[in-house]
Design an enzyme around this catalytic site. Sequence first.
Site, mmCIF file in Angstrom:
data_model
loop_
_atom_site.group_PDB
_atom_site.id
_atom_site.type_symbol
_atom_site.label_atom_id
_atom_site.label_comp_id
_atom_site.label_asym_id
_atom_site.label_seq_id
_atom_site.Cartn_x
_atom_site.Cartn_y
_atom_site.Cartn_z
ATOM 1 N N SER A 1 0.819 -1.218 0.000
ATOM 2 C CA SER A 1 0.000 0.000 0.000
ATOM 3 C C SER A 1 0.849 1.263 0.000
ATOM 4 C CB SER A 1 -0.931 0.004 1.217
ATOM 5 O OG SER A 1 -0.188 -0.219 2.404
ATOM 6 N N ASN B 1 -2.453 -2.653 12.897
ATOM 7 C CA ASN B 1 -3.906 -2.449 12.810
ATOM 8 C C ASN B 1 -4.360 -1.195 13.561
ATOM 9 O OD1 ASN B 1 -3.767 -4.799 11.444
ATOM 10 N ND2 ASN B 1 -4.790 -6.073 12.978
ATOM 11 N N THR C 1 -39.551 27.679 -10.451
ATOM 12 C CA THR C 1 -39.855 26.300 -10.054
ATOM 13 C C THR C 1 -40.050 25.575 -11.377
ATOM 14 O OG1 THR C 1 -42.246 26.637 -9.989
ATOM 15 C CG2 THR C 1 -41.066 27.009 -7.930
ATOM 16 N N HIS C 2 -39.652 24.339 -11.447
ATOM 17 C CA HIS C 2 -39.689 23.562 -12.703
ATOM 18 C C HIS C 2 -38.904 24.264 -13.822
ATOM 19 C CE1 HIS C 2 -43.149 21.377 -10.878
ATOM 20 N NE2 HIS C 2 -43.470 22.579 -10.447
ATOM 21 N N SER D 1 -12.861 27.358 -27.522
ATOM 22 C CA SER D 1 -13.022 26.177 -28.366
ATOM 23 C C SER D 1 -11.913 26.158 -29.409
ATOM 24 C CB SER D 1 -14.389 26.237 -29.052
ATOM 25 O OG SER D 1 -14.374 25.476 -30.242
ATOM 26 N N LYS E 1 -16.536 31.009 -28.937
ATOM 27 C CA LYS E 1 -16.932 30.333 -27.702
ATOM 28 C C LYS E 1 -16.164 30.759 -26.459
ATOM 29 C CE LYS E 1 -19.006 26.431 -27.997
ATOM 30 N NZ LYS E 1 -20.203 25.969 -27.406
ATOM 31 N N ASN F 1 -16.503 28.991 -22.822
ATOM 32 C CA ASN F 1 -17.252 27.922 -22.164
ATOM 33 C C ASN F 1 -17.062 27.898 -20.643
ATOM 34 O OD1 ASN F 1 -18.135 26.964 -24.672
ATOM 35 N ND2 ASN F 1 -16.282 25.741 -24.936
ATOM 36 N N GLU G 1 -18.660 23.121 -15.217
ATOM 37 C CA GLU G 1 -19.013 21.786 -15.724
ATOM 38 C C GLU G 1 -18.164 20.703 -15.064
ATOM 39 O OE1 GLU G 1 -18.816 21.925 -20.028
ATOM 40 O OE2 GLU G 1 -20.013 23.746 -20.041
ATOM 41 N N TYR H 1 -9.856 -6.521 12.243
ATOM 42 C CA TYR H 1 -9.207 -6.044 11.022
ATOM 43 C C TYR H 1 -9.171 -7.125 9.953
ATOM 44 C CZ TYR H 1 -5.821 -4.231 7.720
ATOM 45 O OH TYR H 1 -5.218 -3.802 6.565
ATOM 46 N N GLN I 1 -7.771 -1.999 3.727
ATOM 47 C CA GLN I 1 -6.739 -1.202 3.050
ATOM 48 C C GLN I 1 -7.358 -0.415 1.880
ATOM 49 O OE1 GLN I 1 -2.594 -2.668 2.700
ATOM 50 N NE2 GLN I 1 -3.036 -2.815 0.522
HETATM 51 N N1 ARG Z 1 -1.539 -1.339 4.835
HETATM 52 C C1 ARG Z 1 -2.443 -1.823 5.804
HETATM 53 C C2 ARG Z 1 -3.773 -1.083 5.695
HETATM 54 O O1 ARG Z 1 -3.775 -0.077 5.093
HETATM 55 C C3 ARG Z 1 -1.880 -1.627 7.170
HETATM 56 C C4 ARG Z 1 -2.413 -2.580 8.186
HETATM 57 C C5 ARG Z 1 -1.825 -3.907 7.970
HETATM 58 N N2 ARG Z 1 -2.277 -4.841 8.941
HETATM 59 C C6 ARG Z 1 -2.233 -6.146 8.714
HETATM 60 N N3 ARG Z 1 -2.704 -6.907 9.640
HETATM 61 N N4 ARG Z 1 -1.793 -6.650 7.612
HETATM 62 O O2 ARG Z 1 -4.783 -1.496 6.173
#
Ligand code: ARG
Length: 466
Positions: free
Chosen positions: A23, A110, A155-156, A277, A283, A285, A290, A317, A322
């Site tokens: 991660s 965790n 309205t509408h 444009s 144009k 825009n 948007e 957990y 993640q």
């Molecule tokens: N990268 C993990 C997350 O974002 C961190 C926690 C990892 N915990 C584990 N038991 N593998 O959740």
Amino acid sequence: MAQLWGGRFTKETDKLVYHFNASISFDQKFYRQDIEGSIAHVTMLAKQGILTEQERDSIIAGLKGILADVESGRLEITEEYEDIHSFVEANLIERIGDAGKKLHTGRSRNDQVALDMKLYTREEVQETEKLLEELLEVLISMMEEHLDTYMPGFTHLQKAQPITLAHHLGAYFEMFKRDVLRLEDIYERMNYCPLGAGALAGTTYPLDREYTAELLGFAGPTLNSMDSVSDRDYLIEFLAALSTIMMHLSRFCEEIIIWNSNEYRFVEIDDAYSTGSSIMPQKKNPDIAELVRGKTGRVYGALMSILTTMKGIPLAYNKDMQEDKELSFDAMDTVKGCLALFTGMLRTMKFRSDVMARSAMNGFTNATDAADYLVGKGVPFRDAHSIIGRLVLYCIDKNTSIDSLSLEELKSICPMFEEDLYDAISLKTCVEKRLTIGAPGQEMMKRAIREGKDFLEHINAERKKI
Ligand code: ARG
């Protein structure tokens, strides 16, 4: 591949598995919060006699060094680490040696990640609130400026009754005010510290969770260790609030796009906030409006994603969690960007009060007031409604407006009309006589502006207290 948990394994992780699992590419976003959390953790460990003061000082110095080096760009966060927690810990050990190996005492990734995400989100809540306040400030000053800028209310998307621009903007003031209040509410509910919950069942070390919570500016520790590591409610609430902000911005953008169209010409978006444009030279825009309208979808998407991710997760957990990060980060950045751009666009936009007033004068926006005029002369409202309906038909046939008819013509439809009708259905009277709470009449709007200013002062004062 740097992993914290190699001991139990005899084989290397498959390369694809490693990357699928890692991660670091996105959780590096909260390196600062991770380090802040670790500093609080070791401060508490030393107070409890679990670490010596020397160990604490050496770990904190190491962590501060890592923070400074990451911020200055001297230390790069690379993909060879599984996540930001591994990155910080490995770098710490490299810098200070064995003391660094004690950082993770009485902690799990965790509760660590639960803390990091909460610290990060808590700051985002505040930053978003700040941007909303800037928008509210702009709205209030525009409201003051446009107390007698008349325009049709719809309205509408059909002309209904005349209002003022101040009143229309005031509607958005209320929406964004509720958004601020929602954020404050979320902040208060989420502000409890999960650190110390361990993997799921607390720890056997004599941690002082209240102290850690205090060091990190929380109101206190969370109360159930299983819930602490698996709670992402605050994130769901925040994403729901962000979705509502986007819904409000999107509605406002939709109106601005309509008002900016060639047909309406109520406003002109500043050149700095418009685009041209490649083929049509004429144009200009409203792309920013948007895009804000368009980006609403991805914020809703983040909310749907996390709701769906969380719905099937057994306690405590699980790695599914993640998935709480990437889309949430995207949503947070998107909303902040949209708020800042929108405020800039609004601040620089020109309102064409002449076009707006002209538009309010045709389209029979004074028909209700004409009916009310007859009510004032003793006609029951339902009959008055019907008479004015016939009058409108007559005007449509003659391609004119009620107030352009002569008194004879008016009397031919209803003898109760008198000279005073003209004043009773003038644009000014139609607006200024509306003086009930929340109505567009100037006196009422001035009161709304006063209350709006009080609100802004109040939240400013509250923020200074944090
Ligand atoms: N990268 C993990 C997350 O974002 C961190 C926690 C990892 N915990 C584990 N038991 N593998 O959740």
